[in-house]
Design a protein around this motif. Structure first.
Motif, short mmCIF file in Angstrom:
data_model
loop_
_atom_site.label_atom_id
_atom_site.label_comp_id
_atom_site.label_asym_id
_atom_site.label_seq_id
_atom_site.Cartn_x
_atom_site.Cartn_y
_atom_site.Cartn_z
N ASP A 134 -57.26 -30.11 49.47
CA ASP A 134 -57.67 -30.17 48.07
C ASP A 134 -58.87 -29.26 47.81
OD1 ASP A 134 -55.71 -31.98 47.31
OD2 ASP A 134 -56.93 -33.72 47.80
N PHE A 135 -59.78 -29.17 48.78
CA PHE A 135 -60.93 -28.29 48.63
C PHE A 135 -60.49 -26.83 48.54
CE2 PHE A 135 -64.21 -25.57 50.49
CZ PHE A 135 -65.26 -25.83 49.62
N THR A 136 -59.51 -26.46 49.35
CA THR A 136 -59.00 -25.09 49.32
C THR A 136 -58.47 -24.74 47.93
OG1 THR A 136 -58.42 -25.18 51.67
CG2 THR A 136 -57.33 -23.50 50.36
N ILE A 137 -57.77 -25.68 47.32
CA ILE A 137 -57.26 -25.46 45.97
C ILE A 137 -58.41 -25.37 44.97
CG2 ILE A 137 -55.87 -26.47 44.11
CD1 ILE A 137 -54.17 -27.79 46.31
N GLY A 138 -59.40 -26.25 45.13
CA GLY A 138 -60.55 -26.21 44.24
C GLY A 138 -61.31 -24.90 44.33
N ARG A 139 -61.48 -24.40 45.56
CA ARG A 139 -62.17 -23.11 45.74
C ARG A 139 -61.38 -21.97 45.11
NH1 ARG A 139 -65.50 -20.63 46.12
NH2 ARG A 139 -65.75 -19.55 48.10
N PHE A 140 -60.07 -22.05 45.16
CA PHE A 140 -59.26 -21.02 44.52
C PHE A 140 -59.50 -21.03 43.01
CE2 PHE A 140 -55.30 -20.13 42.17
CZ PHE A 140 -55.15 -18.79 42.47
N TYR A 141 -59.47 -22.22 42.41
CA TYR A 141 -59.73 -22.32 40.98
C TYR A 141 -61.13 -21.78 40.64
CZ TYR A 141 -55.62 -25.31 40.21
OH TYR A 141 -54.34 -25.80 40.10
N HIS A 142 -62.08 -22.08 41.51
CA HIS A 142 -63.45 -21.62 41.25
C HIS A 142 -63.53 -20.09 41.31
CE1 HIS A 142 -67.83 -21.04 42.26
NE2 HIS A 142 -67.92 -21.86 41.23
N ARG A 143 -62.85 -19.50 42.27
CA ARG A 143 -62.90 -18.04 42.42
C ARG A 143 -62.29 -17.33 41.21
NH1 ARG A 143 -61.80 -19.10 47.93
NH2 ARG A 143 -59.57 -18.82 47.56
N ILE A 144 -61.25 -17.92 40.63
CA ILE A 144 -60.61 -17.28 39.47
C ILE A 144 -61.21 -17.77 38.16
CG2 ILE A 144 -58.46 -16.88 40.74
CD1 ILE A 144 -57.20 -19.20 39.19
N GLU A 145 -62.32 -18.50 38.30
CA GLU A 145 -63.11 -18.96 37.15
C GLU A 145 -62.35 -19.95 36.26
OE1 GLU A 145 -64.74 -15.58 35.14
OE2 GLU A 145 -65.83 -14.88 36.92
N THR A 146 -61.45 -20.69 36.88
CA THR A 146 -60.81 -21.80 36.18
C THR A 146 -61.62 -23.04 36.51
OG1 THR A 146 -58.66 -20.72 36.46
CG2 THR A 146 -58.62 -23.03 35.80
N TYR A 147 -62.76 -23.15 35.85
CA TYR A 147 -63.77 -24.13 36.26
C TYR A 147 -63.32 -25.58 36.04
CZ TYR A 147 -66.69 -19.99 36.53
OH TYR A 147 -67.19 -18.76 36.86
N ALA A 148 -62.59 -25.83 34.98
CA ALA A 148 -62.14 -27.20 34.72
C ALA A 148 -61.24 -27.68 35.86
CB ALA A 148 -61.41 -27.28 33.39
N GLY A 149 -60.35 -26.81 36.32
CA GLY A 149 -59.47 -27.16 37.43
C GLY A 149 -60.24 -27.38 38.72
N ALA A 150 -61.24 -26.53 38.96
CA ALA A 150 -62.06 -26.67 40.17
C ALA A 150 -62.84 -27.98 40.14
CB ALA A 150 -63.03 -25.49 40.28
N ILE A 151 -63.47 -28.27 39.02
CA ILE A 151 -64.27 -29.49 38.91
C ILE A 151 -63.39 -30.72 39.10
CG2 ILE A 151 -65.57 -30.91 37.26
CD1 ILE A 151 -66.63 -28.20 36.12
N SER A 152 -62.21 -30.71 38.49
CA SER A 152 -61.29 -31.84 38.62
C SER A 152 -60.88 -32.06 40.07
CB SER A 152 -60.06 -31.59 37.76
OG SER A 152 -59.09 -32.62 37.96
N ARG A 153 -60.59 -30.96 40.79
CA ARG A 153 -60.15 -31.08 42.19
C ARG A 153 -61.30 -31.54 43.07
NH1 ARG A 153 -54.99 -31.02 44.50
NH2 ARG A 153 -54.46 -29.71 42.72
N PHE A 154 -62.50 -31.03 42.88
CA PHE A 154 -63.64 -31.44 43.70
C PHE A 154 -63.96 -32.92 43.47
CE2 PHE A 154 -65.13 -26.80 43.34
CZ PHE A 154 -64.42 -26.44 44.48
N ARG A 155 -63.92 -33.35 42.22
CA ARG A 155 -64.21 -34.75 41.94
C ARG A 155 -63.11 -35.66 42.51
NH1 ARG A 155 -66.66 -34.01 35.82
NH2 ARG A 155 -68.87 -34.09 36.44
N GLN A 156 -61.90 -35.16 42.52
CA GLN A 156 -60.80 -35.94 43.11
C GLN A 156 -61.06 -36.19 44.59
OE1 GLN A 156 -56.77 -34.50 42.27
NE2 GLN A 156 -56.23 -34.87 44.40
N ILE A 157 -61.57 -35.20 45.30
CA ILE A 157 -61.88 -35.38 46.72
C ILE A 157 -62.92 -36.48 46.90
CG2 ILE A 157 -62.87 -34.29 48.78
CD1 ILE A 157 -61.84 -31.59 47.65
#
Length: 206
Positions: A134-157
């Protein structure tokens, strides 16, 4: 059969164990022979052998749920799945199956069972792998600046696995993503938790 298994001669061992299973229905060794068959497949390794090992251990649990070796069979169900877990960036079906099997062990057997430390260690490793996925997916979202997706994935962890071994990196990148969208007040507590919970974190200085 046991001697052959100890020597790593899985096919010969399996032949002897199968003879007991198929030809001696009243034998006191029949249950142990089924365990032995599963062990030969597990030690042989490979995808097909692992499937056969799972079948043997699961059949044992169905036939002998109260047998003294039932806990071992349950552990081996989890362990076979554990051995088949894929890297964090790949499909995590086997990881989820391992987690389920180890959780079943914990719920079914006493806390002081001799296998419990191993079960808990393997369960922690499996949960870490799933959280890393899940972190790997969150980091991908963060790199492409899809911040809402990254925040959601990190909080899910953090919600699903609050004991994640590497949660300091989750705190850090969650705080970074929150900062990127100007939610600094929400970010600060996550930076603080790194310093409070992980004295030696690689993210401490940052």
């Amino acid at each position: 059969g046991t001697a052959a298994l100890e020597e790593g001669d899985w096919r010969v061992a399996r032949q002897y164990f199968v003879q007991i299973r198929d030809n001696y229905p009243q034998s006191q060794y029949r249950a142990s022979a089924r365990i032995g068959i599963g062990e030969t497949y597990e030690q042989e390794g490979g995808f097909e052998a692992s499937l056969r090992a799972l079948e043997e251990f699961q059949d044992f649990l169905s036939l002998y749920p109260t047998h003294p070796r039932a806990p071992y069979a349950q552990y081996m169900v989890g362990f076979v799945h554990f051995q088949q877990m894929r890297r964090a960036e790949r499909d995590q079906t086997e990881t989820r199956s391992a987690i389920s099997a180890f959780e079943d062990f914990i719920s079914q057997y006493p806390p002081d069972h001799e296998l419990m430390p191993q079960v808990r260690d393997r369960l922690r490793d499996a949960r870490d792998r799933l959280s890393e996925h899940d972190f790997t997916i969150g980091r991908f979202y963060h790199r492409i600046e899809t911040y809402a997706g990254a925040i959601s994935r990190f909080r899910q962890i953090l919600n699903n696995d609050p004991a994640y071994t590497r949660r300091d990196e989750v705190y850090f990148y969650l705080a970074e993503a929150l900062t990127d969208i100007q939610q600094t007040a929400e970010a600060i507590p996550y930076y603080a938790r790194i310093l409070e919970e992980f004295e030696a974190s690689d993210y401490g200085e940052d």
